[in-house]
Design a protein around this motif. Structure first.
Motif, PDB file in Angstrom:
ATOM      1  N   ILE A  45       0.863  -1.189   0.000  1.00  0.00           N
ATOM      2  CA  ILE A  45       0.000   0.000   0.000  1.00  0.00           C
ATOM      3  C   ILE A  45       0.904   1.247   0.000  1.00  0.00           C
ATOM      4  CG2 ILE A  45      -2.124  -0.936   0.943  1.00  0.00           C
ATOM      5  CD1 ILE A  45      -1.142  -0.331   3.742  1.00  0.00           C
ATOM      6  N   PRO A  46       1.534   1.539  -1.147  1.00  0.00           N
ATOM      7  CA  PRO A  46       2.539   2.608  -1.216  1.00  0.00           C
ATOM      8  C   PRO A  46       2.003   3.997  -0.899  1.00  0.00           C
ATOM      9  CG  PRO A  46       1.948   1.825  -3.407  1.00  0.00           C
ATOM     10  CD  PRO A  46       1.350   0.873  -2.442  1.00  0.00           C
ATOM     11  N   LEU A  47       0.749   4.295  -1.252  1.00  0.00           N
ATOM     12  CA  LEU A  47       0.195   5.614  -0.946  1.00  0.00           C
ATOM     13  C   LEU A  47       0.074   5.820   0.564  1.00  0.00           C
ATOM     14  CD1 LEU A  47      -2.638   5.882  -3.645  1.00  0.00           C
ATOM     15  CD2 LEU A  47      -0.352   6.919  -3.701  1.00  0.00           C
ATOM     16  N   PHE A  48      -0.415   4.805   1.252  1.00  0.00           N
ATOM     17  CA  PHE A  48      -0.549   4.894   2.705  1.00  0.00           C
ATOM     18  C   PHE A  48       0.824   4.958   3.373  1.00  0.00           C
ATOM     19  CE2 PHE A  48      -1.080   3.039   6.959  1.00  0.00           C
ATOM     20  CZ  PHE A  48      -2.094   3.854   7.448  1.00  0.00           C
ATOM     21  N   GLU A  49       1.762   4.166   2.858  1.00  0.00           N
ATOM     22  CA  GLU A  49       3.111   4.166   3.427  1.00  0.00           C
ATOM     23  C   GLU A  49       3.790   5.515   3.260  1.00  0.00           C
ATOM     24  OE1 GLU A  49       7.088   1.296   3.358  1.00  0.00           O
ATOM     25  OE2 GLU A  49       5.508   1.056   1.852  1.00  0.00           O
ATOM     26  N   ALA A  50       3.557   6.173   2.117  1.00  0.00           N
ATOM     27  CA  ALA A  50       4.162   7.484   1.881  1.00  0.00           C
ATOM     28  C   ALA A  50       3.488   8.581   2.695  1.00  0.00           C
ATOM     29  CB  ALA A  50       4.090   7.827   0.395  1.00  0.00           C
ATOM     30  N   ALA A 171      -4.786  -8.027   7.854  1.00  0.00           N
ATOM     31  CA  ALA A 171      -5.388  -7.235   6.783  1.00  0.00           C
ATOM     32  C   ALA A 171      -6.764  -6.746   7.207  1.00  0.00           C
ATOM     33  CB  ALA A 171      -5.492  -8.063   5.510  1.00  0.00           C
ATOM     34  N   ASP A 172      -7.152  -5.588   6.666  1.00  0.00           N
ATOM     35  CA  ASP A 172      -8.482  -5.012   6.875  1.00  0.00           C
ATOM     36  C   ASP A 172      -9.126  -4.799   5.511  1.00  0.00           C
ATOM     37  OD1 ASP A 172      -8.295  -4.708   9.742  1.00  0.00           O
ATOM     38  OD2 ASP A 172      -6.887  -3.075   9.361  1.00  0.00           O
ATOM     39  N   ASN A 173     -10.392  -5.168   5.391  1.00  0.00           N
ATOM     40  CA  ASN A 173     -11.061  -5.181   4.093  1.00  0.00           C
ATOM     41  C   ASN A 173     -11.563  -3.789   3.682  1.00  0.00           C
ATOM     42  OD1 ASN A 173     -12.041  -6.386   1.747  1.00  0.00           O
ATOM     43  ND2 ASN A 173     -14.070  -6.717   2.651  1.00  0.00           N
ATOM     44  N   THR A 174     -10.618  -2.872   3.469  1.00  0.00           N
ATOM     45  CA  THR A 174     -10.943  -1.535   2.964  1.00  0.00           C
ATOM     46  C   THR A 174      -9.683  -0.938   2.354  1.00  0.00           C
ATOM     47  OG1 THR A 174     -11.923   0.613   3.517  1.00  0.00           O
ATOM     48  CG2 THR A 174     -10.404  -0.323   5.116  1.00  0.00           C
ATOM     49  N   ARG A 175      -9.865   0.060   1.490  1.00  0.00           N
ATOM     50  CA  ARG A 175      -8.736   0.669   0.794  1.00  0.00           C
ATOM     51  C   ARG A 175      -8.556   2.126   1.211  1.00  0.00           C
ATOM     52  NH1 ARG A 175     -10.684  -3.195  -2.627  1.00  0.00           N
ATOM     53  NH2 ARG A 175      -9.132  -4.396  -3.796  1.00  0.00           N
ATOM     54  N   PHE A 176      -7.308   2.564   1.211  1.00  0.00           N
ATOM     55  CA  PHE A 176      -6.965   3.941   1.545  1.00  0.00           C
ATOM     56  C   PHE A 176      -7.064   4.811   0.302  1.00  0.00           C
ATOM     57  CE2 PHE A 176      -3.486   7.162   2.073  1.00  0.00           C
ATOM     58  CZ  PHE A 176      -4.111   7.912   3.071  1.00  0.00           C
ATOM     59  N   SER A 177      -7.644   6.014   0.462  1.00  0.00           N
ATOM     60  CA  SER A 177      -7.765   6.944  -0.665  1.00  0.00           C
ATOM     61  C   SER A 177      -7.558   8.368  -0.182  1.00  0.00           C
ATOM     62  CB  SER A 177      -9.144   6.815  -1.324  1.00  0.00           C
ATOM     63  OG  SER A 177     -10.161   7.261  -0.444  1.00  0.00           O
ATOM     64  N   ALA A 178      -7.377   9.292  -1.128  1.00  0.00           N
ATOM     65  CA  ALA A 178      -7.175  10.700  -0.795  1.00  0.00           C
ATOM     66  C   ALA A 178      -8.378  11.277  -0.059  1.00  0.00           C
ATOM     67  CB  ALA A 178      -6.883  11.500  -2.061  1.00  0.00           C
ATOM     68  N   SER A 179      -9.566  10.795  -0.363  1.00  0.00           N
ATOM     69  CA  SER A 179     -10.774  11.309   0.296  1.00  0.00           C
ATOM     70  C   SER A 179     -10.804  11.005   1.791  1.00  0.00           C
ATOM     71  CB  SER A 179     -12.019  10.728  -0.385  1.00  0.00           C
ATOM     72  OG  SER A 179     -12.037   9.323  -0.278  1.00  0.00           O
ATOM     73  N   ASP A 180     -10.042   9.987   2.227  1.00  0.00           N
ATOM     74  CA  ASP A 180      -9.967   9.698   3.659  1.00  0.00           C
ATOM     75  C   ASP A 180      -9.367  10.870   4.434  1.00  0.00           C
ATOM     76  OD1 ASP A 180     -11.069   7.163   3.449  1.00  0.00           O
ATOM     77  OD2 ASP A 180      -9.130   6.226   3.057  1.00  0.00           O
ATOM     78  N   LEU A 181      -8.521  11.652   3.763  1.00  0.00           N
ATOM     79  CA  LEU A 181      -7.905  12.825   4.382  1.00  0.00           C
ATOM     80  C   LEU A 181      -8.584  14.117   3.924  1.00  0.00           C
ATOM     81  CD1 LEU A 181      -4.135  11.809   4.030  1.00  0.00           C
ATOM     82  CD2 LEU A 181      -5.684  11.398   5.945  1.00  0.00           C
ATOM     83  N   GLY A 182      -9.730  13.988   3.280  1.00  0.00           N
ATOM     84  CA  GLY A 182     -10.455  15.165   2.806  1.00  0.00           C
ATOM     85  C   GLY A 182      -9.821  15.811   1.600  1.00  0.00           C
ATOM     86  N   LEU A 183      -9.032  15.047   0.817  1.00  0.00           N
ATOM     87  CA  LEU A 183      -8.325  15.586  -0.339  1.00  0.00           C
ATOM     88  C   LEU A 183      -8.886  14.991  -1.629  1.00  0.00           C
ATOM     89  CD1 LEU A 183      -4.656  15.199   0.990  1.00  0.00           C
ATOM     90  CD2 LEU A 183      -6.142  17.206   1.194  1.00  0.00           C
ATOM     91  N   GLU A 184      -8.671  15.700  -2.728  1.00  0.00           N
ATOM     92  CA  GLU A 184      -9.054  15.176  -4.034  1.00  0.00           C
ATOM     93  C   GLU A 184      -7.924  14.366  -4.659  1.00  0.00           C
ATOM     94  OE1 GLU A 184     -10.364  18.319  -6.515  1.00  0.00           O
ATOM     95  OE2 GLU A 184     -12.154  18.789  -5.306  1.00  0.00           O
ATOM     96  N   SER A 185      -6.689  14.652  -4.254  1.00  0.00           N
ATOM     97  CA  SER A 185      -5.532  13.918  -4.768  1.00  0.00           C
ATOM     98  C   SER A 185      -4.374  14.078  -3.791  1.00  0.00           C
ATOM     99  CB  SER A 185      -5.116  14.434  -6.156  1.00  0.00           C
ATOM    100  OG  SER A 185      -4.725  15.800  -6.062  1.00  0.00           O
ATOM    101  N   PHE A 186      -3.353  13.232  -3.956  1.00  0.00           N
ATOM    102  CA  PHE A 186      -2.143  13.338  -3.148  1.00  0.00           C
ATOM    103  C   PHE A 186      -1.140  14.233  -3.868  1.00  0.00           C
ATOM    104  CE2 PHE A 186      -3.830   9.138  -1.932  1.00  0.00           C
ATOM    105  CZ  PHE A 186      -3.950   9.329  -0.555  1.00  0.00           C
ATOM    106  N   PRO A 187      -0.472  15.137  -3.149  1.00  0.00           N
ATOM    107  CA  PRO A 187       0.500  16.027  -3.796  1.00  0.00           C
ATOM    108  C   PRO A 187       1.579  15.246  -4.555  1.00  0.00           C
ATOM    109  CG  PRO A 187       0.048  16.755  -1.557  1.00  0.00           C
ATOM    110  CD  PRO A 187      -0.611  15.429  -1.714  1.00  0.00           C
ATOM    111  N   GLY A 188       1.747  15.581  -5.837  1.00  0.00           N
ATOM    112  CA  GLY A 188       2.797  14.965  -6.642  1.00  0.00           C
ATOM    113  C   GLY A 188       2.492  13.566  -7.132  1.00  0.00           C
ATOM    114  N   ARG A 189       1.255  13.083  -6.967  1.00  0.00           N
ATOM    115  CA  ARG A 189       0.916  11.725  -7.390  1.00  0.00           C
ATOM    116  C   ARG A 189      -0.337  11.730  -8.267  1.00  0.00           C
ATOM    117  NH1 ARG A 189       3.259   7.354  -4.749  1.00  0.00           N
ATOM    118  NH2 ARG A 189       4.702   7.914  -3.054  1.00  0.00           N
ATOM    119  N   ILE A 190      -0.374  10.819  -9.227  1.00  0.00           N
ATOM    120  CA  ILE A 190      -1.534  10.681 -10.095  1.00  0.00           C
ATOM    121  C   ILE A 190      -2.601   9.825  -9.414  1.00  0.00           C
ATOM    122  CG2 ILE A 190      -2.348   9.823 -12.321  1.00  0.00           C
ATOM    123  CD1 ILE A 190       0.418  10.360 -13.452  1.00  0.00           C
TER     124      ILE A 190
END
Length: 221
Positions: A45-50, A171-190
């Protein structure tokens, strides 16, 4: 020829008797309270790790033997992650993610000596994620299915108290996304969401105390 067969049978029966006696001499598995201080390492889960940094996890469980080393238990854990300000600045500058988990446990314990034993276990339950940051909203909070496996090797310090090294996967049956932090995207990432569900490799130190009387001290515990 018959004499050799009788000798072989005698040796075999003696070996089985010795092994059986050795097994009987080992301590029995009893009811225990176990605790762990663990470091969860995100996997796949590279987005969450970063976006986060692992702080730690506290885990506690009570379990009871059922049959020949097999036991059942119930417990809970709390996990903390700090939001990585360097990865999300200047949009998110502070915050944390907390995960609370309750679970049932199936375990197998076996003594390898008078003061050493190992455990294999599986856990099933539910995890609740709480996202706390300036841009986070209550909509990100959710409860999902949780499962994990693990093992540990313990050494007795006293008759009832032991310490050990534990490793595992969960493991937990859910995925991490930018909306979890109230964002539309992560800075510098597609990418805006993980491809994989939350999953972690666990390594830590544990303790276990047996719920039985002991001759180690005057109180008998």
């Amino acid at each position: 020829m018959m004499f050799r067969r009788h000798i072989a049978l005698l040796v075999l029966s003696t070996a089985v008797s010795v092994l059986h006696a050795q097994d009987k001499s080992l301590p029995d598995v009893s009811s225990t309270i176990k605790g762990n201080l663990t470091l969860p390492v995100p996997l796949g889960i590279p987005l969450f790790e970063a976006a986060t940094e692992s702080i730690g996890q506290l885990d506690g469980v009570i379990q009871f033997p059922v049959w020949k080393g097999l036991g059942l238990g119930a417990g809970g854990k709390m996990t903390w992650f700090a939001i990585n300000e360097r990865a999300l600045a200047p949009v998110v500058t502070s915050g944390q993610i907390r995960r609370g988990t309750v679970y049932g446990k199936i375990a197998y314990e076996r003594y390898t000596g008078e003061r050493t034993y190992y455990e294999f276990n599986a856990r099933f339950g539910a995890s609740t994620y709480n996202f706390e940051c300036p841009t986070c909203t209550e909509d990100s909070r959710r409860t999902v299915f949780h499962w994990g496996i693990g093992t540990g090797y313990y050494l007795h310090a006293t008759d009832n108290l032991s310490f050990g090294l534990t490793i595992g996967y969960e493991a937990d049956n859910t995925r991490f996304s930018a909306s979890d932090l109230g964002l539309e995207s992560f800075p510098g990432r597609i990418e805006t969401a993980e491809d994989n569900i939350f999953q972690y490799f666990l390594v830590g130190m544990g303790f276990s105390t047996r719920l039985r009387r002991s001759d180690d001290n005057a109180r008998g515990w």
